[in-house]
Design an enzyme around this catalytic site. Structure first.
Site, PDB file in Angstrom:
ATOM      1  N   GLU A  76      33.332  20.679  23.761  1.00  0.00           N
ATOM      2  CA  GLU A  76      33.945  22.018  23.709  1.00  0.00           C
ATOM      3  C   GLU A  76      34.556  22.405  25.048  1.00  0.00           C
ATOM      4  OE1 GLU A  76      29.551  22.777  24.723  1.00  0.00           O
ATOM      5  OE2 GLU A  76      30.759  21.287  23.679  1.00  0.00           O
ATOM      6  N   ASP A  86      35.110  22.430  14.352  1.00  0.00           N
ATOM      7  CA  ASP A  86      36.430  21.803  14.560  1.00  0.00           C
ATOM      8  C   ASP A  86      37.544  22.832  14.459  1.00  0.00           C
ATOM      9  OD1 ASP A  86      35.186  19.393  14.877  1.00  0.00           O
ATOM     10  OD2 ASP A  86      35.620  18.654  12.855  1.00  0.00           O
ATOM     11  N   ASN A 119      28.121  25.435  15.623  1.00  0.00           N
ATOM     12  CA  ASN A 119      27.919  24.238  14.800  1.00  0.00           C
ATOM     13  C   ASN A 119      26.641  24.336  13.971  1.00  0.00           C
ATOM     14  OD1 ASN A 119      30.238  22.797  15.552  1.00  0.00           O
ATOM     15  ND2 ASN A 119      29.250  21.968  17.385  1.00  0.00           N
ATOM     16  N   ASP A 145      35.130  26.311  29.017  1.00  0.00           N
ATOM     17  CA  ASP A 145      34.063  25.887  28.109  1.00  0.00           C
ATOM     18  C   ASP A 145      33.794  26.995  27.108  1.00  0.00           C
ATOM     19  OD1 ASP A 145      31.748  23.737  27.831  1.00  0.00           O
ATOM     20  OD2 ASP A 145      30.843  25.725  27.556  1.00  0.00           O
TER      21      ASP A 145
END
Length: 336
Positions: A258, A232, A223, A215
């Site tokens: 993620e 991305d 973000n 993770d």
């Protein structure tokens, strides 16, 4: 040659002019030697000059016909029908120019045939007319066969092309159903199918297997600060580092968001641990230009299959190890 010798021996004593030695040499041995040499030449061309094979076979069929006609007795009034041989051979390759050339040669032969026939010999002239009609009909039928053959070839090519396009579309659709389009890793569904298959396979052929759940740390902040398009980019680069370090026997997938999973096979726990350590440090040391050359870190939870694990339990163990890595400081590997 066998048929010629049979006829020759059958006439022995009955037709002296056709059963003497000069006839044997001139009309049997020499023509057959020519035909044999011609066949050897055609075989050599077919083997060593395949591009000339078609033309040489067409030409050879004409030469064979000429040799037959020149050496058969004039008593065989049907010998002009031997010119059917090059016409039929010309049809094999479905090439109109071959058949057209053969038809012209047959036409020339028919003209010579009529010129050598006496005007008063009505029976022979009618016979020649019949032979001409047979050759002309064969030629016209040949053009029809070639046209039909080309239609069938086009239909077959279109069918093969459609089948190939359908196969390609199926491959693409199959890939799209298995691959995550953003990271080019396998997707969540494919991971569960493959993990289930590996566990089933363990029953008949046990082998070392570890599952790692990965993770990205603080991905929401990435973000929020830089935008989802940068997020991305981070996902793609993290996936690229994973693919760079795992082997051909291993399996990497994007589990969702993620979170990633890696299945390592045919390795000891220590070897797999070193691979995951390389992935951990590789991601942490990778500057991302869209983030002002900052990097991200990942937390990894890992579990080794022990023979009694189910698909859900092995994933739960690795996920619990990931939770422990997150809770105890992140950017680390925890093995349960």
């Amino acid at each position: 040659m066998a048929s010629q010798l049979y006829v020759y021996l059958s006439m022995w004593g009955h037709r002296p002019e056709l059963s003497d030695k000069p006839y044997l040499i001139r009309h049997i041995w020499i023509p057959d030697a020519i035909l044999f040499a011609l066949l050897l030449i055609l075989e050599a061309v077919h083997k060593y000059k395949p591009l000339l094979s078609e033309f040489s076979i067409i030409l050879g069929s004409h030469l064979c016909g000429i040799v037959f006609i020149l050496n058969l007795s004039s008593e065989y009034h049907v010998k002009p029908l031997i010119m059917l041989l090059p016409l039929l051979v010309s049809m094999i390759y479905l090439r109109e120019n071959y058949l057209r050339a053969s038809s012209v040669i047959c036409l020339i032969y028919i003209i010579i045939l009529f010129l050598n026939t006496s005007i008063t010999d009505y029976t022979l002239r009618i016979q020649n007319i019949i032979i001409t009609l047979i050759l002309a009909g064969t030629s016209l039928a040949g053009f029809g066969v070639i046209a039909r053959g080309k239609d069938l070839m086009r239909s077959l090519e279109n069918s093969l092309k459609s089948e190939q396009e359908l196969r390609i579309q199926n491959i693409i659709m199959d890939r799209l159903s298995k691959i995550d389009p953003l990271t080019d890793l396998y997707n969540h569904k494919t991971f569960h199918e493959y993990l289930g298959w590996l566990i089933d396979h363990q029953e008949s052929n046990p082998f070392p297997m570890q599952l790692a759940v990965i993770d990205i740390d603080n991905f929401k902040k990435v973000n929020d600060r830089y935008g989802h398009w940068v997020g991305d980019i981070v996902l793609r680069q993290v996936a690229a580092v994973m693919l760079q370090h795992i082997g051909s026997d291993d399996f990497a997938a994007r589990y969702g968001g993620e979170e990633f999973v890696i299945i390592l096979t045919s390795k000891t726990l220590e070897d797999s641990g070193r691979i995951m350590e390389n992935i951990l440090t590789g991601i942490a040391s990778l500057p991302i230009s869209e983030m002002d050359n900052e990097s991200v870190t990942v937390s990894i939870g890992m579990h080794e299959y022990n023979g009694g694990d189910s698909k859900s339990s092995i994933f739960q163990q690795a996920d619990d190890a990931l939770y422990e890595a997150k809770k105890t400081g992140k950017n680390k590997i925890v093995i349960f």
